[in-house]
Design an enzyme around this catalytic site. Structure first.
Site, PDB file in Angstrom:
ATOM      1  N   CYS A 104       0.762  12.179   8.190  1.00 16.83           N
ATOM      2  CA  CYS A 104       1.573  11.748   9.336  1.00 16.83           C
ATOM      3  C   CYS A 104       3.049  11.629   8.945  1.00 16.83           C
ATOM      4  O   CYS A 104       3.367  10.988   7.942  1.00 16.83           O
ATOM      5  CB  CYS A 104       1.060  10.404   9.854  1.00 16.83           C
ATOM      6  SG  CYS A 104       1.935   9.860  11.331  1.00 16.83           S
ATOM      7  N   GLU A 142      -7.500   8.713   6.681  1.00 20.30           N
ATOM      8  CA  GLU A 142      -6.407   9.465   7.310  1.00 20.30           C
ATOM      9  C   GLU A 142      -5.693  10.334   6.275  1.00 20.30           C
ATOM     10  O   GLU A 142      -5.373  11.485   6.509  1.00 20.30           O
ATOM     11  CB  GLU A 142      -5.406   8.504   7.958  1.00 20.30           C
ATOM     12  CG  GLU A 142      -4.240   9.216   8.598  1.00 20.30           C
ATOM     13  CD  GLU A 142      -3.300   8.279   9.347  1.00 20.30           C
ATOM     14  OE1 GLU A 142      -2.102   8.586   9.385  1.00 20.30           O
ATOM     15  OE2 GLU A 142      -3.756   7.253   9.881  1.00 20.30           O
ATOM     16  N   ARG A 185       4.298   0.554   2.248  1.00 18.85           N
ATOM     17  CA  ARG A 185       4.430  -0.548   3.210  1.00 18.85           C
ATOM     18  C   ARG A 185       4.033  -1.826   2.483  1.00 18.85           C
ATOM     19  O   ARG A 185       2.882  -2.006   2.090  1.00 18.85           O
ATOM     20  CB  ARG A 185       3.543  -0.330   4.434  1.00 18.85           C
ATOM     21  CG  ARG A 185       4.082  -1.072   5.659  1.00 18.85           C
ATOM     22  CD  ARG A 185       3.325  -0.696   6.920  1.00 18.85           C
ATOM     23  NE  ARG A 185       2.194  -1.577   7.113  1.00 18.85           N
ATOM     24  CZ  ARG A 185       2.267  -2.803   7.648  1.00 18.85           C
ATOM     25  NH1 ARG A 185       3.420  -3.282   8.043  1.00 18.85           N
ATOM     26  NH2 ARG A 185       1.189  -3.533   7.781  1.00 18.85           N
ATOM     27  N   ARG A 190       0.832  -1.196   0.000  1.00 20.78           N
ATOM     28  CA  ARG A 190       0.000   0.000   0.000  1.00 20.78           C
ATOM     29  C   ARG A 190       0.869   1.250   0.000  1.00 20.78           C
ATOM     30  O   ARG A 190       2.031   1.229   0.400  1.00 20.78           O
ATOM     31  CB  ARG A 190      -0.947   0.008   1.196  1.00 20.78           C
ATOM     32  CG  ARG A 190      -0.279   0.119   2.565  1.00 20.78           C
ATOM     33  CD  ARG A 190      -0.264   1.538   3.045  1.00 20.78           C
ATOM     34  NE  ARG A 190       0.109   1.665   4.454  1.00 20.78           N
ATOM     35  CZ  ARG A 190       1.016   2.510   4.895  1.00 20.78           C
ATOM     36  NH1 ARG A 190       1.692   3.272   4.067  1.00 20.78           N
ATOM     37  NH2 ARG A 190       1.281   2.604   6.189  1.00 20.78           N
ATOM     38  N   ARG A 212      -5.489   6.333   0.122  1.00 23.67           N
ATOM     39  CA  ARG A 212      -4.717   5.170   0.545  1.00 23.67           C
ATOM     40  C   ARG A 212      -4.924   4.133  -0.544  1.00 23.67           C
ATOM     41  O   ARG A 212      -6.063   3.726  -0.793  1.00 23.67           O
ATOM     42  CB  ARG A 212      -5.306   4.661   1.844  1.00 23.67           C
ATOM     43  CG  ARG A 212      -4.479   4.314   3.072  1.00 23.67           C
ATOM     44  CD  ARG A 212      -3.058   4.486   3.091  1.00 23.67           C
ATOM     45  NE  ARG A 212      -2.546   5.372   4.125  1.00 23.67           N
ATOM     46  CZ  ARG A 212      -2.394   5.068   5.399  1.00 23.67           C
ATOM     47  NH1 ARG A 212      -2.741   3.899   5.843  1.00 23.67           N
ATOM     48  NH2 ARG A 212      -1.869   5.936   6.227  1.00 23.67           N
ATOM     49  N   ARG A 217       4.723  -7.340  13.287  1.00 26.20           N
ATOM     50  CA  ARG A 217       3.542  -6.873  14.025  1.00 26.20           C
ATOM     51  C   ARG A 217       2.586  -8.047  14.191  1.00 26.20           C
ATOM     52  O   ARG A 217       2.734  -9.084  13.542  1.00 26.20           O
ATOM     53  CB  ARG A 217       2.864  -5.722  13.278  1.00 26.20           C
ATOM     54  CG  ARG A 217       3.851  -4.663  12.838  1.00 26.20           C
ATOM     55  CD  ARG A 217       3.251  -3.341  12.473  1.00 26.20           C
ATOM     56  NE  ARG A 217       2.263  -3.353  11.429  1.00 26.20           N
ATOM     57  CZ  ARG A 217       1.604  -2.272  11.036  1.00 26.20           C
ATOM     58  NH1 ARG A 217       1.825  -1.120  11.611  1.00 26.20           N
ATOM     59  NH2 ARG A 217       0.722  -2.325  10.072  1.00 26.20           N
ATOM     60  N   THR A 222       5.296   9.806   9.965  1.00 23.02           N
ATOM     61  CA  THR A 222       5.818   8.431   9.937  1.00 23.02           C
ATOM     62  C   THR A 222       5.632   7.818   8.553  1.00 23.02           C
ATOM     63  O   THR A 222       6.149   6.749   8.268  1.00 23.02           O
ATOM     64  CB  THR A 222       5.111   7.526  10.979  1.00 23.02           C
ATOM     65  OG1 THR A 222       3.724   7.417  10.628  1.00 23.02           O
ATOM     66  CG2 THR A 222       5.224   8.095  12.381  1.00 23.02           C
ATOM     67  N   GLU A 242      -0.285  -3.001  14.109  1.00 25.65           N
ATOM     68  CA  GLU A 242       0.401  -2.449  15.269  1.00 25.65           C
ATOM     69  C   GLU A 242      -0.368  -2.672  16.575  1.00 25.65           C
ATOM     70  O   GLU A 242      -1.585  -2.612  16.612  1.00 25.65           O
ATOM     71  CB  GLU A 242       0.613  -0.947  15.057  1.00 25.65           C
ATOM     72  CG  GLU A 242       1.892  -0.477  15.685  1.00 25.65           C
ATOM     73  CD  GLU A 242       2.446   0.772  14.996  1.00 25.65           C
ATOM     74  OE1 GLU A 242       3.554   1.150  15.336  1.00 25.65           O
ATOM     75  OE2 GLU A 242       1.766   1.336  14.134  1.00 25.65           O
TER      76      GLU A 242
END
Length: 356
Positions: free
Chosen positions: A271, A225, A280, A126, A229, A309, A273, A314
């Site tokens: 974000c 978010e 990912r 993604r 995505r 994970r 991060t 997470e």
């Protein structure tokens, strides 16, 4: 200049952060008195303040990161806070470093990591994207949410072949469709508390939606978010097919919709991060011998820049011995290198599992 009411909230939030003994976020680590004093009066052209950046981390003292970027400009305007956080999270990506240009590489270099279907249950790649010229969630108006959805929807309607599918707006979605999408693990729910506190869920569900192709191997979240995505996934370990599908989709969307990109930080998202490649690549995998000792599994995975994970991501545990293992690095390397790290690491883990 920032108004007095915002300054009062900032001062109260900063005090709360400093007084907390339980808080170990990157926000607390790097928002020193000196940095706070420098940044508290600054504003971006779109009107974002330091309060927009830190409010989620101040409200949720158990945050790992604690900051969000209300718009693309925030990464520069509040650079004294974002830069050290980015360097810390992304393994030494310094303020003087530059993320390489986008490069998906040669798809034919990728393989099926588990052709015998013994270990890998499913594979997923993604990435996140933001639409150029629009702020991120906290600064978006209701009209902008609708406008963005219309632009994206129009381009999704031009997908052909294996990417052809349907778009489901959250507004007015009937219960049956909603339930089906939840059962398929496709539908995102209204923002979690970290996003709520960051003001990322205003005007919900306006302008939000989900797209998936007919085979349900490709989906796209709109205005959750991030603005977009983009996700490619399927059962088994055929990384070449899965990554190839993602690349095809991203390139097609980009023909009509320019993405927010920075010469230094790569693709910009809400974000910090999730900057740079924003990629990912992950597998759901069973490695019973190696995973008998989770610490050992994490140690071996770490050597290949992989993150372990739980099954649901997470902060979750493994269910039935299934782990989610993905590339850890997203900045300072190309898209091709990020996915290749995942592939090479998974091939090594399987090799080790077989030898035990």
């Amino acid at each position: 200049m920032t108004d007095q009411a915002t300054l009062d909230k900032l001062n109260a939030g900063f005090k709360r952060l400093q007084d907390s003994k339980e808080c170990h976020s990157l926000l607390k680590k790097y928002l020193t008195q000196d940095v706070f004093d420098k940044l508290k009066s600054r504003k971006t052209a779109m009107g974002a303040t330091l309060l927009d950046v830190i409010q989620s981390g101040v409200e949720n003292l158990d945050s790992g990161c604690g900051v969000y970027a209300p718009d693309a400009e925030s990464y520069k305007t509040f650079g004294e806070l974002f830069d050290p956080i980015i360097e810390d999270y992304h393994g030494g990506f310094k303020p003087t470093d530059k993320h390489p240009p986008c490069d998906f590489g040669d798809i034919n270099q990728f393989v099926n990591v588990d052709p015998e279907n013994k270990y890998v249950i499913s594979t997923r790649v993604r990435c996140g994207r933001s639409l150029q010229g629009y702020p991120f969630n906290p600064c978006l108006t209701e009209a902008q949410y609708k406008e963005m959805q219309d632009k994206v929807k129009a381009q999704l309607a031009t997908f052909e072949g294996e990417l052809k599918g349907s778009y489901f707006p959250l507004t007015g979605m009937d219960k049956k469709t909603q339930q089906q999408l939840i059962d398929d693990h496709f539908l995102f729910k209204e923002g979690d508390r970290f996003l709520q506190a960051a003001n990322a869920c205003r005007y919900w569900p306006t302008g939000r939606g989900i797209y998936h192709n007919d085979a349900k191997t490709f989906l796209m979240w709109v205005n959750e978010e991030d603005h977009l995505r983009i996700i490619s996934m399927q059962k088994g370990g055929d990384l070449k097919q899965i990554f190839g599908r993602l690349v095809k989709a991203v390139k097609h969307i980009e023909q009509k919709i320019p993405f927010s990109h920075d010469d230094r930080l790569g693709f910009l998202t809400f974000c910090p991060t999730n900057l740079g490649t924003t990629i990912r690549a992950s597998v759901h995998i069973k490695l019973p011998k190696l995973a008998a000792d989770r610490k050992k599994l994490e140690e071996v995975a770490g050597k290949y820049n992989l993150q372990v994970r739980g099954t649901a991501g997470e902060h979750t545990e493994s269910v039935g011995g299934v782990y989610d293992i993905s590339n850890k690095r997203r900045m300072g390397l190309t898209e091709y290198q990020a996915v290749k790290e995942m592939q090479d690491g998974i091939l090594e883990l399987i090799k080790i599992e077989k030898s035990m």
